[in-house]
Design an enzyme around this catalytic site. Structure first.
Site, PDB file in Angstrom:
ATOM      1  N   ASP A  64       0.526  -0.988  -0.233  1.00  0.00           N
ATOM      2  CA  ASP A  64       0.224   0.528  -0.057  1.00  0.00           C
ATOM      3  C   ASP A  64       1.144   1.170   0.739  1.00  0.00           C
ATOM      4  O   ASP A  64       1.621   1.763   0.825  1.00  0.00           O
ATOM      5  CB  ASP A  64      -1.366  -0.102   0.918  1.00  0.00           C
ATOM      6  CG  ASP A  64      -1.631   1.201   1.201  1.00  0.00           C
ATOM      7  OD1 ASP A  64      -1.903   2.387   0.652  1.00  0.00           O
ATOM      8  OD2 ASP A  64      -3.382   0.990   1.977  1.00  0.00           O
ATOM      9  N   ASN A  91       1.006   6.649 -10.224  1.00  0.00           N
ATOM     10  CA  ASN A  91       0.133   6.161 -10.214  1.00  0.00           C
ATOM     11  C   ASN A  91      -0.705   6.336  -9.651  1.00  0.00           C
ATOM     12  O   ASN A  91      -1.689   6.358  -9.706  1.00  0.00           O
ATOM     13  CB  ASN A  91       0.610   5.333 -12.387  1.00  0.00           C
ATOM     14  CG  ASN A  91      -1.112   4.687 -12.157  1.00  0.00           C
ATOM     15  OD1 ASN A  91      -1.723   5.722 -12.196  1.00  0.00           O
ATOM     16  ND2 ASN A  91      -1.311   3.830 -12.008  1.00  0.00           N
ATOM     17  N   SER A 138      -1.865  12.743 -12.697  1.00  0.00           N
ATOM     18  CA  SER A 138      -2.793  13.672 -11.395  1.00  0.00           C
ATOM     19  C   SER A 138      -4.568  13.471 -12.660  1.00  0.00           C
ATOM     20  O   SER A 138      -4.660  12.782 -12.866  1.00  0.00           O
ATOM     21  CB  SER A 138      -2.660  15.298 -12.121  1.00  0.00           C
ATOM     22  OG  SER A 138      -3.161  16.248 -11.232  1.00  0.00           O
ATOM     23  N   SER A 139      -5.638  14.181 -12.761  1.00  0.00           N
ATOM     24  CA  SER A 139      -6.131  14.476 -13.600  1.00  0.00           C
ATOM     25  C   SER A 139      -6.652  15.924 -14.086  1.00  0.00           C
ATOM     26  O   SER A 139      -6.514  16.754 -13.453  1.00  0.00           O
ATOM     27  CB  SER A 139      -7.204  13.782 -12.870  1.00  0.00           C
ATOM     28  OG  SER A 139      -8.391  13.685 -12.917  1.00  0.00           O
ATOM     29  N   TYR A 152     -10.963  14.721  -4.122  1.00  0.00           N
ATOM     30  CA  TYR A 152      -9.849  13.396  -5.216  1.00  0.00           C
ATOM     31  C   TYR A 152      -9.313  14.517  -6.163  1.00  0.00           C
ATOM     32  O   TYR A 152      -8.362  14.508  -5.985  1.00  0.00           O
ATOM     33  CB  TYR A 152     -10.798  12.403  -6.541  1.00  0.00           C
ATOM     34  CG  TYR A 152      -9.862  12.383  -7.431  1.00  0.00           C
ATOM     35  CD1 TYR A 152      -9.506  11.019  -7.887  1.00  0.00           C
ATOM     36  CD2 TYR A 152     -10.458  12.753  -8.868  1.00  0.00           C
ATOM     37  CE1 TYR A 152      -8.850  10.650  -8.933  1.00  0.00           C
ATOM     38  CE2 TYR A 152      -9.597  12.050  -9.997  1.00  0.00           C
ATOM     39  CZ  TYR A 152      -9.004  11.226  -9.787  1.00  0.00           C
ATOM     40  OH  TYR A 152      -8.253  10.417 -11.317  1.00  0.00           O
ATOM     41  N   LYS A 156      -5.432  16.523  -6.243  1.00  0.00           N
ATOM     42  CA  LYS A 156      -4.589  16.158  -8.238  1.00  0.00           C
ATOM     43  C   LYS A 156      -4.178  17.264  -8.741  1.00  0.00           C
ATOM     44  O   LYS A 156      -3.249  17.517  -8.858  1.00  0.00           O
ATOM     45  CB  LYS A 156      -5.728  15.145  -9.231  1.00  0.00           C
ATOM     46  CG  LYS A 156      -6.642  13.923  -8.709  1.00  0.00           C
ATOM     47  CD  LYS A 156      -4.845  13.173  -8.734  1.00  0.00           C
ATOM     48  CE  LYS A 156      -5.156  11.734  -9.999  1.00  0.00           C
ATOM     49  NZ  LYS A 156      -4.253  10.418  -9.228  1.00  0.00           N
TER      50      LYS A 156
END
Length: 253
Positions: A64, A91, A138-139, A152, A156
Site C-alpha cells: 500500500d 500513478n 494527475s487528472s 480527488y 490531483k
C-alpha cells in the site's frame, strides 16, 4: 522515434491494471526494466511475469503506497536488483470522491503522500542517473471543477503543483519532473465501466461532454507518460500534459 529507454530502470506504482499497467507495458516494450507495485499480491505476480516476457528485468511488490516504509523498501529492492533507478512514475490514487473525512484522509495518504514518499525514496538513486525523470499521474479533475471536485480533484491539483515545484528544485541536478492529466479513461474493471453499469445517467453525461464522442484508453495515457519519462523529452520539465480529447475547455498557458 527512438525514446532511448532501453536499459533504463523504471518504477511504476499501481502497475497491475488500467493506466499504470499500460505505462509499465509500454516502458517494457521500449526496453526499460520495470518494477511495479500494487496492493493485490496475485495481480502483482501475474503482471510482473507477463512484463518479463518482453525480455526485460521485472520486479513486483504487493504494498500500500500509504505505507512509507513499504514504499522505501520496494525502491531499495528495485535499485539493488536493477542496479539503479532512472524513472519514477507515481500513478496510484485512492479514487476518493466523497466529501467525508475518511475520503479526505485516504486521498491525502494515497494520492499525495504516496507520491511524495515514492519520490523521496527514489531521489538518491535519481541523482546518480544520467536520465532521471519523474512523472506523476494527475487528472483533468485537478484543473477544472467536475463531479470529483472534493478530495480527488483537490489532491490531483496539488500533485501538479508539487511536480512543478520538483522540476524547479531538481533542474540543477538534471532530474526532470512532469505530470500527465488524463481525461476520462475507460477500461475493463475501471471506474468508468463501474459507472456505466451502476450510474448510466452519469456515464452518458460524461461521454456527451467529450467532443470526440468517446473516452480515452489506458494506452493513450501511457503514450504521453512514457514519452515524458524518456530521454526523448530531455528538455521538457515542469509541464502538465493534458490528455483528454478536448474535454476540458479552460485555456492552459
Amino acid at each position: 522515434m527512438d525514446l532511448k529507454l532501453k536499459g533504463l530502470n523504471a518504477l511504476v506504482s499501481g502497475g497491475t491494471k488500467g493506466i499504470g499497467r499500460a505505462i509499465a507495458e509500454t516502458l517494457a516494450a521500449e526496453g526499460a526494466n520495470v518494477s511495479i507495485c500494487a496492493r493485490n499480491a496475485a495481480e502483482v505476480e501475474t503482471a510482473a511475469a507477463e512484463l518479463a516476457r518482453t525480455g526485460v528485468k521485472t520486479l513486483g511488490r504487493a504494498l500500500d503506497v500509504a505505507d512509507g516504509a513499504a514504499v522505501a523498501a520496494w525502491v531499495e529492492a528495485t535499485a539493488a536488483e536493477f542496479g539503479g533507478v532512472d524513472i519514477v512514475v507515481a500513478n496510484v490514487s485512492a479514487l476518493a470522491i466523497g466529501n467525508d473525512e475518511a475520503s479526505w484522509q485516504a486521498s491525502f495518504a494515497t494520492d499525495m503522500m504516496g507520491t511524495v514518499r515514492l519520490v523521496d525514496a527514489a531521489l538518491p538513486h535519481l541523482e546518480a542517473s544520467s536520465a532521471a525523470a519523474i512523472v506523476t499521474i494527475s487528472s483533468v479533475s485537478g484543473r477544472e471543477i467536475d463531479f470529483a471536485a472534493g478530495p480527488y480533484g483537490t489532491f490531483k491539483a496539488a500533485l501538479i503543483h508539487y511536480t512543478q515545484g520538483l522540476a524547479y528544485q531538481l533542474a540543477a541536478k538534471n532530474i526532470r519532473a512532469n505530470s500527465v492529466s488524463p481525461g476520462n479513461t475507460y477500461f475493463k474493471g475501471g471506474v468508468w465501466e463501474q459507472i456505466e453499469t451502476g450510474n448510466p445517467e452519469l456515464f452518458a453525461t460524461a461521454l456527451a461532454l467529450n467532443p470526440t464522442g468517446r473516452m480515452g484508453t489506458p494506452q493513450e495515457m501511457a503514450n504521453a507518460a512514457v514519452f515524458l519519462a524518456s530521454p526523448a523529452a530531455s528538455f521538457i520539465t515542469g509541464s502538465n500534459l493534458v490528455v483528454d480529447g478536448a474535454l476540458t475547455r479552460g485555456v492552459q498557458f
